[in-house]
Design a protein around this motif. Structure first.
Motif, mmCIF file in Angstrom:
data_model
loop_
_atom_site.group_PDB
_atom_site.id
_atom_site.type_symbol
_atom_site.label_atom_id
_atom_site.label_comp_id
_atom_site.label_asym_id
_atom_site.label_seq_id
_atom_site.Cartn_x
_atom_site.Cartn_y
_atom_site.Cartn_z
ATOM 1 N N LEU A 130 -1.783 0.305 -2.200
ATOM 2 C CA LEU A 130 -1.507 0.870 -1.104
ATOM 3 C C LEU A 130 -0.246 0.518 -0.537
ATOM 4 C CD1 LEU A 130 -4.927 1.407 0.998
ATOM 5 C CD2 LEU A 130 -3.587 3.255 -0.339
ATOM 6 N N ARG A 188 2.631 1.440 -2.918
ATOM 7 C CA ARG A 188 3.145 2.940 -2.340
ATOM 8 C C ARG A 188 3.876 2.964 -1.261
ATOM 9 N NH1 ARG A 188 -1.491 7.529 -0.699
ATOM 10 N NH2 ARG A 188 0.140 9.347 -0.673
ATOM 11 N N TRP A 224 -6.196 6.389 1.963
ATOM 12 C CA TRP A 224 -4.978 6.591 1.744
ATOM 13 C C TRP A 224 -4.360 7.362 2.909
ATOM 14 C CZ3 TRP A 224 -2.986 4.687 -2.457
ATOM 15 C CH2 TRP A 224 -3.962 4.168 -3.381
ATOM 16 N N VAL A 248 -2.789 3.097 5.516
ATOM 17 C CA VAL A 248 -1.762 2.593 4.790
ATOM 18 C C VAL A 248 -0.865 1.495 5.571
ATOM 19 C CG1 VAL A 248 0.270 2.877 3.519
ATOM 20 C CG2 VAL A 248 -1.543 4.274 3.080
#
Length: 650
Positions: free
Chosen positions: A5, A8, A184, A189
């Motif tokens: 995470l 990302r 997500w 996050v």
């Protein structure tokens, strides 16, 4: 997962900013569709010291009209100081804890003009407490997350995660996992990313590390990389330097599954050693929490710690919540420990609150007495009285568990008639709601005190019920079959008028003496050896009595003596027998601890043996242990076994 995470996040979003109209702006800004900040003073970050303890707040801005036309609050972060604000926060928390539905929580949130960041997070935890369904790992009503109040609150946490104090940040992340939010999602996050930064800086306290660990356990599982880093930092400080609150926090974290498979054994041993030295300072929450953790962690080698916690628990019995006291009693049952002073304190608590306390606490109190073989008439009488008035609200499991100690301890309360009429009424109206093994436990408890559930035995012996029992196959299958067999024997021996279905032979056992959990208590070997020596001296030879004889009726006799028609003792191998004497060599484990009352399992055995034609002679340890010479033992056994005959030379 957390590392993925973060990766990302680093690829798509620059930490500390959010893209609004393709232009990076401060995360503290609430952006309009044009990308312009609508906060007073323009685009700026509120610089708050995380170490100074200054309080950030969520303030409700003027309402705006939502998509369905309703009025919803808008929040922004600001600073809050002074005793007035602290008093308002305490008042808000008090009102929050009294909210019994999420709708009331949201109504309270809309009605206030200022709440701190900690209280804002507390709102999320309160919604979780009200809506969380742990068994199904979901919310009972997922639509609560669609409420505009909680959506605006989550949006603020998402945009201003970098401004939150350490404690508020990790607590917000934990609250989100308890609400089963998507890992997500942007909010999760952001919170994970910010928590990772704080973790990397090694600035989190042990308490905060534990909260972060619980959150990451829910997200990553016990093998997660972030959780491993959390545990590494926790172990960098020796338990002897932790505060009592920090010690309790680490126990709670390990209890949730972090220490599965024997992990962190050295840490746990160090924690146990430190805990023994600080039990005298523990409040009721710490005592019950630690005992519950020891059970969940299956720490079997902590007897000194359990003893100290039990002594401390005595002081807290009047102040324990019902849930805390139930936890304490369950733990003491698990570790097989009891304390006279604790029993007295529980007696005072139960006798004064039996009609108002939580049913599970009352259940645990009676279970504790039954498991520890403690006969407490004040508690059992209070439980019996409250049962008559409250049992309709009990679960079927609570009904069976509250009645079981009466059978095991062979105790009938003063209102026995009302009590068993109530049980009969519950069975009549809720028979199909009982789990088969629970129902069998309840009926078996009744026969131990000579209350015969004839009306329901016919249902138990039907194929449908027996098949249901088979489907519940467990490691205690032999014990369940033994209960069925003893129930069948009781009906045959003590209820000859019964004409219903019989128990099929395949469901019967040949012996009630089962390794592990048994319907009979094995003979005390030391006491047996002493009695055996006395019998050899009395009868003249070992061949004149048999030991540990399994009868055709499933019971095992400690000693069997055979007589002819004239009352002479026959060799044990002789088949033509006129009379059989069954000696019950009853050690301490066959009696209640305090009142020396024979347990129900031994009482029914002696009752049945008499009905089967045996002359039952009881040799209780309390009498035999007073004998200190060979002659006194021989005279005692002679008076017990042959009270109406002179001493003969067999």
């Amino acid at each position: 997962m957390a590392l993925k995470l973060v990766q990302r996040l680093s690829l798509g979003i620059r930490p500390g900013t959010v893209s609004c109209a393709a232009q990076p702006v401060c995360v503290a800004c609430v952006c309009t569709s044009t990308g312009r900040c609508i906060l007073t003073g323009g685009c700026r970050r509120l610089r708050l010291s995380r170490s100074s303890g200054s309080l950030t707040s969520v303030v409700r801005e003027p309402s705006f009209v939502g998509p369905r036309g309703e009025s919803v609050p808008r929040f922004r972060l600001t600073q809050q100081h002074g005793p007035v604000a602290e008093e308002e926060e305490r008042h808000f928390r008090s009102r929050l804890s009294s909210c019994l539905s999420s709708a009331k929580v949201f109504k309270l949130l809309r009605s206030t003009s200022m709440v701190s960041e900690d209280v804002a997070v507390a709102v999320l935890h309160r919604v979780s407490d009200l809506e969380r369904d742990e068994e199904n790992r979901s919310l009972r009503d997922p639509s609560v997350l669609d409420d505009d109040a909680i959506r605006v609150l989550c949006l603020q946490l998402e945009r201003d995660s970098g401004l939150l104090s350490d404690s508020a940040l990790v607590s917000a992340l934990l609250a989100c996992t308890r609400l089963y939010l998507d890992p997500w999602s942007t909010l999760m996050v952001r919170l994970i990313s910010e928590s990772q930064k704080r973790l990397d800086s090694s600035g989190l306290s042990v308490d905060q590390l534990c909260i972060l660990g619980q959150a990451m356990l829910a997200i990553e599982g016990p093998e997660g990389a972030v959780l491993e880093e959390v545990m590494t930092q926790i172990q960098n400080v020796k338990p002897s330097r932790w505060s009592l609150d920090e010690l309790s926090s680490v126990y709670r974290l390990l209890q949730t599954g972090v220490a599965h498979g024997g992990k962190y054994r050295d840490l746990l041993n160090a924690m146990h050693s430190h805990a023994v030295t600080v039990t005298s300072s523990m409040d009721e929450a710490a005592v019950s929490g630690l005992l519950g953790a020891l059970v969940d962690l299956n720490q079997t080698q902590v007897v000194p710690l359990v003893i100290q916690l039990c002594k401390r628990a005595v002081r807290h019995v009047p102040r324990f919540t019902d849930e805390q006291l139930a936890t304490v009693l369950a733990a003491l049952m698990h570790f097989g420990h009891s304390d006279r002073y604790l029993v007295e304190a529980v007696e005072r608590r139960v006798t004064t609150t039996a009609f108002t306390c939580h049913a599970e606490m009352l259940t645990k109190a009676t279970q504790f007495l039954g498991r520890r073989n403690i006969l407490s008439p004040p508690v059992l009488d209070a439980v019996a009285e409250s049962f008559v008035y409250r049992a309709d609200t009990y679960s079927t499991g609570q009904v069976a568990r509250q009645i079981a100690p009466f059978g095991k301890l062979a105790y009938l309360p003063p209102n026995a008639g009302e009590l068993f009429r109530k049980i009969e009424g519950i069975l009549s109206t809720r028979f199909s709601q009982f789990q088969p093994h629970t129902l069998l436990d309840l009926l078996h408890s009744c026969i131990l005190v000579e209350r015969f559930p004839v009306n329901f035995v016919s249902k138990v012996f039907r194929n449908f019920f027996l098949q249901q029992l088979q489907e519940e196959a467990t490691v205690n299958d032999r014990f369940i079959l033994a209960q069925l067999t003893q129930l069948y024997m009781t009906i045959k021996l003590e209820c000859p008028f019964y004409e219903g279905p019989q128990l099929p032979p395949k469901y019967r056992v040949k012996s009630f003496l089962i390794p592990g959990r048994s319907l009979e208590t094995p003979v005390d070997q030391q006491l047996y050896n002493s009695v055996k020596s006395g019998l050899v001296d009395l009868l003249g030879a070992r061949s004149y009595f048999s030991s540990k004889v399994l009868t055709p009726y499933c019971y095992t006799l400690d000693v069997e003596i055979k007589l002819d028609e004239e009352g002479y003792v026959l060799p044990a191998s002789h088949d033509d027998v006129f009379k059989r004497i069954a000696l019950c060599i009853d050690g301490q484990s066959r009696f209640t601890i305090n009142d020396r009352r024979l347990l129900g399992s031994e009482g029914i055995k002696q009752r049945h043996l008499k009905r089967l034609g045996y002359e039952v002679v009881q040799i209780p340890f309390s009498e035999f242990n007073k004998l200190h010479s060979k002659d006194s033992v021989m005279n005692y056994l002679h008076q017990k076994i042959f009270p109406h005959s002179y001493r003969l030379n067999w």
